[in-house]
Scaffold this motif. Structure first.
Motif, PDB file in Angstrom:
ATOM      1  N   GLY A  58       0.806  -1.202   0.000  1.00 56.85           N
ATOM      2  CA  GLY A  58       0.000   0.000   0.000  1.00 56.85           C
ATOM      3  C   GLY A  58       0.843   1.258   0.000  1.00 56.85           C
ATOM      4  N   VAL A  59       1.922   1.269   0.768  1.00 56.72           N
ATOM      5  CA  VAL A  59       2.797   2.449   0.808  1.00 56.72           C
ATOM      6  C   VAL A  59       3.501   2.638  -0.532  1.00 56.72           C
ATOM      7  CG1 VAL A  59       4.847   3.459   1.888  1.00 56.72           C
ATOM      8  CG2 VAL A  59       3.128   2.312   3.301  1.00 56.72           C
ATOM      9  N   LYS A  60       3.980   1.546  -1.127  1.00 54.56           N
ATOM     10  CA  LYS A  60       4.716   1.679  -2.384  1.00 54.56           C
ATOM     11  C   LYS A  60       3.803   2.029  -3.555  1.00 54.56           C
ATOM     12  CE  LYS A  60       8.891  -0.845  -1.338  1.00 54.56           C
ATOM     13  NZ  LYS A  60       9.942  -1.751  -1.846  1.00 54.56           N
ATOM     14  N   ASP A  61       2.514   1.778  -3.390  1.00 59.04           N
ATOM     15  CA  ASP A  61       1.560   2.177  -4.427  1.00 59.04           C
ATOM     16  C   ASP A  61       1.014   3.586  -4.203  1.00 59.04           C
ATOM     17  OD1 ASP A  61       1.856  -0.208  -5.719  1.00 59.04           O
ATOM     18  OD2 ASP A  61       0.100  -1.161  -4.804  1.00 59.04           O
ATOM     19  N   SER A  62       1.433   4.213  -3.119  1.00 55.14           N
ATOM     20  CA  SER A  62       0.913   5.538  -2.788  1.00 55.14           C
ATOM     21  C   SER A  62       1.725   6.623  -3.479  1.00 55.14           C
ATOM     22  CB  SER A  62       0.946   5.741  -1.270  1.00 55.14           C
ATOM     23  OG  SER A  62       2.293   5.869  -0.826  1.00 55.14           O
ATOM     24  N   ASN A  63       1.369   7.893  -3.162  1.00 54.77           N
ATOM     25  CA  ASN A  63       2.078   9.018  -3.768  1.00 54.77           C
ATOM     26  C   ASN A  63       3.480   9.205  -3.213  1.00 54.77           C
ATOM     27  OD1 ASN A  63       1.199   9.798  -1.195  1.00 54.77           O
ATOM     28  ND2 ASN A  63       1.117  11.971  -1.773  1.00 54.77           N
ATOM     29  N   LEU A  64       3.877   8.367  -2.256  1.00 58.26           N
ATOM     30  CA  LEU A  64       5.247   8.445  -1.719  1.00 58.26           C
ATOM     31  C   LEU A  64       6.264   7.820  -2.663  1.00 58.26           C
ATOM     32  CD1 LEU A  64       4.526   7.521   2.007  1.00 58.26           C
ATOM     33  CD2 LEU A  64       4.809   9.812   1.019  1.00 58.26           C
ATOM     34  N   TYR A  65       5.783   7.062  -3.647  1.00 54.23           N
ATOM     35  CA  TYR A  65       6.683   6.385  -4.584  1.00 54.23           C
ATOM     36  C   TYR A  65       6.280   6.720  -6.015  1.00 54.23           C
ATOM     37  CZ  TYR A  65       9.042   3.539  -1.074  1.00 54.23           C
ATOM     38  OH  TYR A  65       9.804   3.132  -0.023  1.00 54.23           O
ATOM     39  N   THR A  66       7.240   6.577  -6.896  1.00 53.31           N
ATOM     40  CA  THR A  66       6.990   6.782  -8.321  1.00 53.31           C
ATOM     41  C   THR A  66       7.794   5.766  -9.110  1.00 53.31           C
ATOM     42  OG1 THR A  66       7.033   8.390 -10.129  1.00 53.31           O
ATOM     43  CG2 THR A  66       8.878   8.454  -8.592  1.00 53.31           C
ATOM     44  N   ASP A  67       7.377   5.497 -10.332  1.00 53.09           N
ATOM     45  CA  ASP A  67       8.093   4.523 -11.163  1.00 53.09           C
ATOM     46  C   ASP A  67       9.440   5.074 -11.594  1.00 53.09           C
ATOM     47  OD1 ASP A  67       6.163   2.561 -11.100  1.00 53.09           O
ATOM     48  OD2 ASP A  67       5.074   3.412 -12.805  1.00 53.09           O
TER      49      ASP A  67
END
Length: 636
Positions: A413-422
């Protein structure tokens, strides 16, 4: 009666003596000896030296006449002759044309390639006795070596490690007429242990012969030929070698060229190394570019971030340690309480907290958000109540599975949030570079099986490719990178870490550790978590609730600054199944395994010519009866 007994005893004694004498007098069967226990009465070798016009390379037809003397008992079925398939990096391409006896009758044989040698297994499986003749005819290429002052034909007439003595040795080197004009005065021979410079035991002489005696299989020739005859007085002993060296003027023979497989294997290894280095450089530059995006410097922070402890754990790369941190966070925020059966507090510097002395219970207070509810359900079970207790010293398989699933959901959930980007799309470049490295490495292994590569090439490529790919995986930026919001959160949490180290670490240790926190007594309810069966309490014992209130305590646990709580809660930290682990480091494992697995099952023997680097006229060595820097002969 006594006299009868004495006679019987003497009879037994006499019989035993006769039996012993019989065993001593009866000849014992012949002990089985080694198949190498025989000798050669003679060895005559004819070398028909010329040039293969089709391949534009030196070529020689070798006719060896071995006369073996086998014992009268059943020991030997024939001999095994081995010749080398390479002289240094050059293929000799040995081709066996015939094996006959002294009457010209064919003898059964078959060949096999092993360790860069062609093994010729000669004769059938019947035992041979007495004098046995083997006339072996085979051709070899690239047998004239090139030096600055000219060329040399430098054979070992018998293999250097021949275990049998040879009573008589004679070698005749037949040279085509158009090549005989290139002979110079460099002619020598040696006899003795390999590498010897002893020349007094052998002689060399030269005659002119009619080329009509040349066999049909001999290389192309002129109208006449020169014959150089070399002999050894008294033959050779076990493990002695007889070598001959014939010198030619520069240009007499075509210069040897490296086989195409050698260059293909060499360049494949160079490409593999080059691509690995480029991939490492690219990963380092990628990491430097990624790091430059992070804010600097770190500013001390004394308030928890709004994103919470779950997101903080993930962006710090400490998601595996998140659960103890989450539990402490729930305790600090009064969702969970820590209870113990002991009312005593800290008593000694050496006293350590034990997880079995503590339990956790839900307080029944309203949850702050959905994440809190998921954590409580994973830890206490789907039907928990405010009386449910979990002993921190024992964690059931079902609870461990729920915790593992919950933790993986939080991380995703955290890695799919706005805290991460591709990661930028040019990340495919690294995959292509790795695939090219893998293909080049495989090509090096393939071509190395046909042409010996330099001894340093394979281990150097393995070391550079292995370490390079591991380093590239470590230094490269992750596939899911922190966004601007994620970097800001990471720097905020780092600020909390620095603040705790500077200002709060000692206070937390003295006031908020498992053995030092204040305790409030209350009446126990429900089931006793400190008994194995968990039976109901007829008369509830008192229990004590730890007073944990510091909002930054979860972050002290996250960074190990307050390590006692990590130890107490470690049993809750269930192992995540391997299939759920996803990181860039997995590629490093694939890369290293792919590059090294072939090495464990593939061996490279880089042949080196015993006369290779300098002229053979310094003495000793050569190619062994057509087998460069190797070859052998022995019984079977």
């Amino acid at each position: 009666m006594d006299l009868t007994k004495k006679r019987i005893s003497l009879g037994f004694l006499f019989g035993a003596l006769l039996a012993v004498l019989a065993l001593l007098l009866v000849p014992a069967p012949h002990a089985k000896a080694s198949v190498e226990d025989f000798y050669f009465s003679s060895l005559e070798v004819d070398y028909y030296l010329g040039v293969n016009p089709g391949a534009n390379k030196s070529q020689v037809l070798i006719v060896e006449h071995w006369v073996a003397v086998f014992p009268d008992y059943d020991q030997n079925r024939g001999i095994i002759r081995s010749v080398s398939e390479f002289d240094g990096f050059y293929s000799t391409n040995p081709q066996v044309h015939s094996i006959v006896n002294e009457r010209g009758e064919p003898i059964y044989f078959y060949t096999e390639s092993e360790d860069d040698e062609l093994r010729i297994i000669i004769d059938d499986d019947t035992y041979k006795h007495g004098e046995t003749h083997y006339i072996i005819s085979y051709t070899m290429d690239n047998i004239v070596r090139d030096f600055e002052d000219g060329s040399e034909f430098y054979p070992n007439v018998n293999p250097p490690q021949t275990p049998q003595p040879i009573l008589q040795l004679e070698a005749r080197i037949h040279i085509a007429g158009d090549l005989a004009t290139g002979l110079d005065d460099r002619t020598a021979c040696w006899a003795g242990p390999q590498g010897t410079t002893e020349s007094s035991r052998c002689t060399v002489s030269s005659t002119v012969a009619d080329d009509s005696v040349w066999p049909e299989l001999a290389p192309a020739k002129g109208n006449e030929a020169s014959v150089i005859v070399a002999k050894v007085a008294g033959g050779t002993n076990s493990n002695e070698v007889f070598s001959v060296d014939i010198g030619f003027a520069p240009g007499t023979f075509p210069e040897r060229t490296m086989p195409s497989q050698f260059w293909a294997g060499l360049w494949s290894g160079i490409v593999a190394v080059a691509m690995t280095i480029l991939q490492l450089i690219r990963s380092i530059l990628d990491r430097l570019k990624y790091n430059r995006k992070m804010p600097k410097p770190i500013i001390a922070q004394y308030l928890p971030p709004k994103e919470g402890i779950v997101a903080s754990s993930v962006v710090m790369g400490k998601w595996f340690s998140a659960l103890p941190t989450l539990v402490i966070d729930l305790v600090v925020n009064k969702q969970v309480k820590v209870v113990t059966k002991s009312g005593r507090e800290f008593t000694s510097d050496k006293e350590k907290a034990k997880s079995r002395d503590f339990a956790i219970m839900p307080t029944g207070a309203p949850t702050r958000n959905g994440d809190d509810a998921k954590i409580l359900e994973a830890v206490f079970g789907p039907n928990y109540t405010s009386d449910t207790k979990v002993n921190l010293g024992t964690v059931s398989d079902a609870r461990a599975k729920r915790i593992s699933v919950m933790r993986n959901e939080f991380v995703k959930g955290v890695k799919d949030s706005n805290l991460y980007t591709d990661k930028p799309k040019n990340g495919m470049l690294g995959l292509w570079m790795f695939l090219i490295t893998l293909v080049a490495f495989g090509a090096m292994l393939y071509f190395g099986a046909y042409a010996p590569l330099p001894g340093w090439l394979v281990p150097l490529t393995v070391i550079i490719a292995g370490l390079g790919n591991i380093s590239a995986a470590i230094t490269s930026s992750p596939s899911r990178q922190l966004s601007a919001d994620g970097m800001a959160l990471r720097w905020h949490v780092l600020g909390i870490r620095d603040y705790i180290k500077l200002a709060e670490a000692d206070r937390f240790r003295m006031l908020q550790a498992p053995m030092t926190a204040d305790r409030k007594q209350e009446r126990a309810t429900g089931y006793n978590p400190w008994t194995e069966s968990g039976q109901a309490l007829a008369t509830p014992d008192p229990q004590y609730v730890l007073n944990l209130y510091e909002k930054l305590l979860p972050y002290a646990v996250l960074f190990g600054i307050e390590g006692e709580w990590q130890k107490v809660l470690e049993d809750l930290n269930a192992q995540i199944p391997e299939e759920n682990i996803s990181s860039g480091y997995a590629l490093a494992g694939i890369s290293m395994n792919s590059l090294t697995s072939g090495i464990q099952s593939t061996s490279f023997s880089s042949s080196s010519s015993s006369g290779g680097g300098s002229s053979g006229f310094s003495g000793g060595g050569g190619f062994s009866g057509g087998g460069f820097s190797g070859g052998s002969v022995g019984g079977r």
